[in-house]
Motif scaffolding. Structure first.
Motif, PDB file in Angstrom:
ATOM      1  N   SER A 161       0.635  -1.256   0.157  1.00 21.22           N
ATOM      2  CA  SER A 161       0.088   0.228  -0.196  1.00 21.22           C
ATOM      3  C   SER A 161       0.771   1.200  -0.081  1.00 21.22           C
ATOM      4  CB  SER A 161      -1.025   0.062   1.144  1.00 21.22           C
ATOM      5  OG  SER A 161      -1.882  -0.987   1.234  1.00 21.22           O
ATOM      6  N   LEU A 162       1.957   1.145   0.702  1.00 17.67           N
ATOM      7  CA  LEU A 162       2.892   2.275   0.707  1.00 17.67           C
ATOM      8  C   LEU A 162       4.044   2.405  -0.321  1.00 17.67           C
ATOM      9  CD1 LEU A 162       3.372   2.321   4.618  1.00 17.67           C
ATOM     10  CD2 LEU A 162       1.944   3.979   3.295  1.00 17.67           C
ATOM     11  N   GLY A 163       4.173   1.524  -1.272  1.00 18.42           N
ATOM     12  CA  GLY A 163       4.875   1.786  -2.489  1.00 18.42           C
ATOM     13  C   GLY A 163       5.799   0.622  -2.913  1.00 18.42           C
ATOM     14  N   VAL A 164       5.924  -0.686  -2.345  1.00 14.03           N
ATOM     15  CA  VAL A 164       6.493  -1.808  -2.700  1.00 14.03           C
ATOM     16  C   VAL A 164       5.819  -2.104  -3.994  1.00 14.03           C
ATOM     17  CG1 VAL A 164       6.963  -4.217  -2.350  1.00 14.03           C
ATOM     18  CG2 VAL A 164       7.393  -2.491  -0.607  1.00 14.03           C
ATOM     19  N   ASN A 165       6.298  -2.369  -5.068  1.00 11.56           N
ATOM     20  CA  ASN A 165       5.699  -2.777  -6.303  1.00 11.56           C
ATOM     21  C   ASN A 165       6.207  -3.936  -7.126  1.00 11.56           C
ATOM     22  OD1 ASN A 165       7.675  -1.256  -6.854  1.00 11.56           O
ATOM     23  ND2 ASN A 165       6.481   0.418  -8.165  1.00 11.56           N
ATOM     24  N   GLN A 166       7.361  -4.533  -6.226  1.00  9.24           N
ATOM     25  CA  GLN A 166       8.052  -5.621  -6.872  1.00  9.24           C
ATOM     26  C   GLN A 166       8.702  -6.616  -5.476  1.00  9.24           C
ATOM     27  OE1 GLN A 166      12.323  -5.781  -8.768  1.00  9.24           O
ATOM     28  NE2 GLN A 166      10.813  -5.495 -10.423  1.00  9.24           N
ATOM     29  N   ALA A 167       8.185  -7.891  -5.834  1.00 11.84           N
ATOM     30  CA  ALA A 167       8.605  -8.682  -4.566  1.00 11.84           C
ATOM     31  C   ALA A 167       9.373  -9.921  -5.151  1.00 11.84           C
ATOM     32  CB  ALA A 167       7.408  -9.425  -4.107  1.00 11.84           C
ATOM     33  N   GLY A 168      10.649 -10.194  -4.600  1.00  7.98           N
ATOM     34  CA  GLY A 168      11.505 -11.333  -5.137  1.00  7.98           C
ATOM     35  C   GLY A 168      11.151 -12.657  -4.436  1.00  7.98           C
ATOM     36  N   GLY A 169      10.388 -12.674  -3.533  1.00  8.49           N
ATOM     37  CA  GLY A 169       9.928 -14.060  -3.066  1.00  8.49           C
ATOM     38  C   GLY A 169       9.805 -14.245  -1.533  1.00  8.49           C
ATOM     39  N   ILE A 170       9.479 -15.253  -1.145  1.00  7.57           N
ATOM     40  CA  ILE A 170       9.512 -15.467   0.523  1.00  7.57           C
ATOM     41  C   ILE A 170       9.971 -16.920   0.907  1.00  7.57           C
ATOM     42  CG2 ILE A 170       7.001 -16.134   0.008  1.00  7.57           C
ATOM     43  CD1 ILE A 170       6.289 -15.015   2.935  1.00  7.57           C
ATOM     44  N   GLU A 171      10.651 -16.774   1.863  1.00  8.60           N
ATOM     45  CA  GLU A 171      11.115 -18.062   2.197  1.00  8.60           C
ATOM     46  C   GLU A 171      10.868 -18.163   3.896  1.00  8.60           C
ATOM     47  OE1 GLU A 171      15.638 -19.950   3.487  1.00  8.60           O
ATOM     48  OE2 GLU A 171      15.451 -17.953   2.304  1.00  8.60           O
ATOM     49  N   PHE A 172      10.282 -19.246   4.028  1.00 13.83           N
ATOM     50  CA  PHE A 172       9.862 -19.486   5.664  1.00 13.83           C
ATOM     51  C   PHE A 172      10.928 -20.562   6.054  1.00 13.83           C
ATOM     52  CE2 PHE A 172       5.682 -18.757   3.887  1.00 13.83           C
ATOM     53  CZ  PHE A 172       5.348 -17.885   4.812  1.00 13.83           C
ATOM     54  N   THR A 173      11.633 -20.354   7.249  1.00  7.96           N
ATOM     55  CA  THR A 173      12.697 -21.029   8.017  1.00  7.96           C
ATOM     56  C   THR A 173      12.678 -20.934   9.371  1.00  7.96           C
ATOM     57  OG1 THR A 173      15.202 -21.274   7.885  1.00  7.96           O
ATOM     58  CG2 THR A 173      14.149 -18.862   7.724  1.00  7.96           C
ATOM     59  N   ASN A 174      13.816 -21.360  10.024  1.00  8.78           N
ATOM     60  CA  ASN A 174      13.959 -21.237  11.453  1.00  8.78           C
ATOM     61  C   ASN A 174      15.051 -20.455  11.967  1.00  8.78           C
ATOM     62  OD1 ASN A 174      12.283 -24.120  10.675  1.00  8.78           O
ATOM     63  ND2 ASN A 174      11.566 -23.456  12.489  1.00  8.78           N
ATOM     64  N   ASP A 175      14.767 -19.606  12.908  1.00 10.36           N
ATOM     65  CA  ASP A 175      15.940 -19.068  13.378  1.00 10.36           C
ATOM     66  C   ASP A 175      16.921 -19.607  14.084  1.00 10.36           C
ATOM     67  OD1 ASP A 175      17.220 -16.365  14.067  1.00 10.36           O
ATOM     68  OD2 ASP A 175      16.244 -16.383  16.047  1.00 10.36           O
ATOM     69  N   LYS A 176      16.542 -20.696  14.669  1.00  9.15           N
ATOM     70  CA  LYS A 176      17.621 -21.821  15.534  1.00  9.15           C
ATOM     71  C   LYS A 176      17.146 -23.094  15.223  1.00  9.15           C
ATOM     72  CE  LYS A 176      18.665 -18.412  19.111  1.00  9.15           C
ATOM     73  NZ  LYS A 176      18.813 -17.986  20.778  1.00  9.15           N
ATOM     74  N   PRO A 177      17.688 -23.734  14.054  1.00  9.98           N
ATOM     75  CA  PRO A 177      17.200 -24.997  13.620  1.00  9.98           C
ATOM     76  C   PRO A 177      18.086 -26.075  14.289  1.00  9.98           C
ATOM     77  CG  PRO A 177      18.714 -24.123  11.891  1.00  9.98           C
ATOM     78  CD  PRO A 177      18.295 -22.958  13.060  1.00  9.98           C
ATOM     79  N   ASP A 178      18.880 -25.605  15.359  1.00 11.58           N
ATOM     80  CA  ASP A 178      19.687 -26.850  15.637  1.00 11.58           C
ATOM     81  C   ASP A 178      19.239 -28.123  16.338  1.00 11.58           C
ATOM     82  OD1 ASP A 178      21.713 -24.932  15.317  1.00 11.58           O
ATOM     83  OD2 ASP A 178      21.894 -24.467  17.222  1.00 11.58           O
ATOM     84  N   ALA A 179      18.059 -27.967  17.096  1.00  8.99           N
ATOM     85  CA  ALA A 179      17.323 -29.065  17.647  1.00  8.99           C
ATOM     86  C   ALA A 179      16.738 -30.039  16.577  1.00  8.99           C
ATOM     87  CB  ALA A 179      16.299 -28.466  18.593  1.00  8.99           C
ATOM     88  N   VAL A 180      16.275 -29.325  15.447  1.00 11.52           N
ATOM     89  CA  VAL A 180      15.475 -30.344  14.497  1.00 11.52           C
ATOM     90  C   VAL A 180      16.647 -30.858  13.887  1.00 11.52           C
ATOM     91  CG1 VAL A 180      15.086 -28.318  12.734  1.00 11.52           C
ATOM     92  CG2 VAL A 180      13.609 -30.423  12.670  1.00 11.52           C
ATOM     93  N   ILE A 181      17.648 -30.323  13.409  1.00 10.74           N
ATOM     94  CA  ILE A 181      18.841 -30.961  12.362  1.00 10.74           C
ATOM     95  C   ILE A 181      19.620 -32.035  13.506  1.00 10.74           C
ATOM     96  CG2 ILE A 181      21.233 -30.446  11.784  1.00 10.74           C
ATOM     97  CD1 ILE A 181      20.201 -27.778  11.021  1.00 10.74           C
ATOM     98  N   THR A 182      19.448 -31.790  14.816  1.00  7.06           N
ATOM     99  CA  THR A 182      20.157 -33.028  15.547  1.00  7.06           C
ATOM    100  C   THR A 182      18.971 -34.293  15.521  1.00  7.06           C
ATOM    101  OG1 THR A 182      21.004 -31.278  17.031  1.00  7.06           O
ATOM    102  CG2 THR A 182      20.462 -33.743  17.943  1.00  7.06           C
ATOM    103  N   GLU A 183      17.689 -34.067  15.154  1.00  6.36           N
ATOM    104  CA  GLU A 183      16.891 -35.194  14.984  1.00  6.36           C
ATOM    105  C   GLU A 183      17.172 -35.876  13.747  1.00  6.36           C
ATOM    106  OE1 GLU A 183      12.655 -33.995  15.535  1.00  6.36           O
ATOM    107  OE2 GLU A 183      13.070 -33.278  17.394  1.00  6.36           O
ATOM    108  N   ALA A 184      17.144 -35.006  12.962  1.00  5.76           N
ATOM    109  CA  ALA A 184      17.706 -35.564  11.415  1.00  5.76           C
ATOM    110  C   ALA A 184      19.199 -36.230  11.226  1.00  5.76           C
ATOM    111  CB  ALA A 184      17.860 -34.437  10.412  1.00  5.76           C
ATOM    112  N   ARG A 185      19.918 -35.683  11.974  1.00  8.06           N
ATOM    113  CA  ARG A 185      21.185 -36.389  12.051  1.00  8.06           C
ATOM    114  C   ARG A 185      21.086 -37.868  13.015  1.00  8.06           C
ATOM    115  NH1 ARG A 185      23.975 -31.224  13.919  1.00  8.06           N
ATOM    116  NH2 ARG A 185      25.125 -30.518  12.324  1.00  8.06           N
ATOM    117  N   LYS A 186      20.470 -37.965  13.832  1.00  3.15           N
ATOM    118  CA  LYS A 186      20.042 -39.280  14.540  1.00  3.15           C
ATOM    119  C   LYS A 186      19.538 -40.342  13.492  1.00  3.15           C
ATOM    120  CE  LYS A 186      19.812 -37.517  19.354  1.00  3.15           C
ATOM    121  NZ  LYS A 186      18.906 -37.358  20.519  1.00  3.15           N
ATOM    122  N   ALA A 187      18.601 -39.581  13.035  1.00  2.74           N
ATOM    123  CA  ALA A 187      17.714 -40.493  11.841  1.00  2.74           C
ATOM    124  C   ALA A 187      18.659 -40.966  10.778  1.00  2.74           C
ATOM    125  CB  ALA A 187      16.619 -39.692  11.315  1.00  2.74           C
ATOM    126  N   ALA A 188      19.543 -40.310  10.445  1.00  4.71           N
ATOM    127  CA  ALA A 188      20.520 -40.489   9.271  1.00  4.71           C
ATOM    128  C   ALA A 188      21.533 -41.757   9.702  1.00  4.71           C
ATOM    129  CB  ALA A 188      21.395 -39.317   8.832  1.00  4.71           C
TER     130      ALA A 188
END
Length: 259
Positions: A161-188
């Motif tokens: 509404s205030l002037g942005v007229n081009q968007a390059g994309g949106i990405e969803f992620t986690n600020d601190k993904p250490d715990a979930v990566i640990t789970e993936a390591r154990k599973a691997a």
């Protein structure tokens, strides 16, 4: 006196020759032992039999951070006019983002450019005509980190509404993904051990000690397609579906074989 002085060197030479012969015989025996696979305890052995496998692990979690790529694009006859218009719009956008709760550390200019705009007139005789300068375009991009996903639709709506007229994309992620990566390591690792046991059983051998374990760089999965996302924001805002963040880990494992 003369005969005594001559006899001693002769006896010394004879003893030295005998010792040299003994050493030569000993060295020859050791060489023969090596060639026959016998001899010293540290003689070379055959290559150790191993099992090498790769294991993969995957873990998911709800995202808690969205990264937006937003830009203000303004065109004008002169570079000064385009820049002034862009500056005004971007100043309002940044003020609105701060008012929406976006901290200064989560706002970062990601690109800025001033580009001349040309018109390429057609030629009646089939030749080429020089391009005509018709104006300038100013692009100012900003990367926005939104930590309160419940306000993401509001942030996008107010920015546009205030002037942005081009968007390059949106990405969803986690600020601190250490715990979930640990789970993936154990599973691997568990996946790799399971594969190695199956291979050993199929080959009729026993799985031995762990020789080597290496991890490849953990990687997030590509964004989930919009149609598969579940959560949506209020109807009076930009609809947003956050889905889930998934992380994959791959490990390479080497086990000895006990035959």
């Amino acid at each position: 006196m003369i005969s005594t002085r001559i006899a001693r060197p002769v006896r010394i030479v004879a003893v030295a020759a005998a010792l040299a012969g003994a050493f030569a015989v000993s060295a020859l025996a050791q060489d023969n032992g090596k060639e026959n696979g016998k001899g010293r305890a540290d003689a070379p052995r055959g290559r150790q039999a191993v099992i090498k496998v790769s294991g993969e692990g995957r873990a998911t979690t709800a995202p808690d951070l969205a990264i937006l790529q937003l830009s203000v694009v303004k065109d004008a006859k002169t570079a000064r006019e385009a820049l002034d218009a862009n500056n005004k719009a971007m100043t309002e956008v940044l003020a609105a983002l701060r008012q929406a709760g976006i901290a200064d550390r989560d706002l970062q200019t990601s690109g800025f450019s001033i580009n001349p705009q040309y018109h390429y007139p057609p030629s009646d005789d089939g030749g080429s005509r020089p391009p005509e300068l018709v104006g300038y375009q100013v692009v100012n991009g900003v990367t926005v980190r939104v930590r309160d996903l419940s306000r993401l639709g509001e942030v996008i709506d107010s920015s546009v509404s205030l002037g942005v007229n081009q968007a390059g994309g949106i990405e969803f992620t986690n600020d601190k993904p250490d715990a979930v990566i640990t789970e993936a390591r154990k599973a691997a690792v568990a996946d790799a051990i399971g594969k190695a046991r199956v291979l050993a059983e199929a080959a009729g051998v026993s799985l031995g000690r762990l020789i080597e374990l290496a991890e490849q760089e953990p990687r997030p999965e590509p964004p989930v397609p919009f149609a598969r996302m579940a959560k949506e924001a209020a109807a009076d805002q930009v609809p947003i579906a956050t889905g889930e963040s998934a992380y994959n880990v791959t490990v390479n494992v080497t086990f000895a074989i006990d035959q």
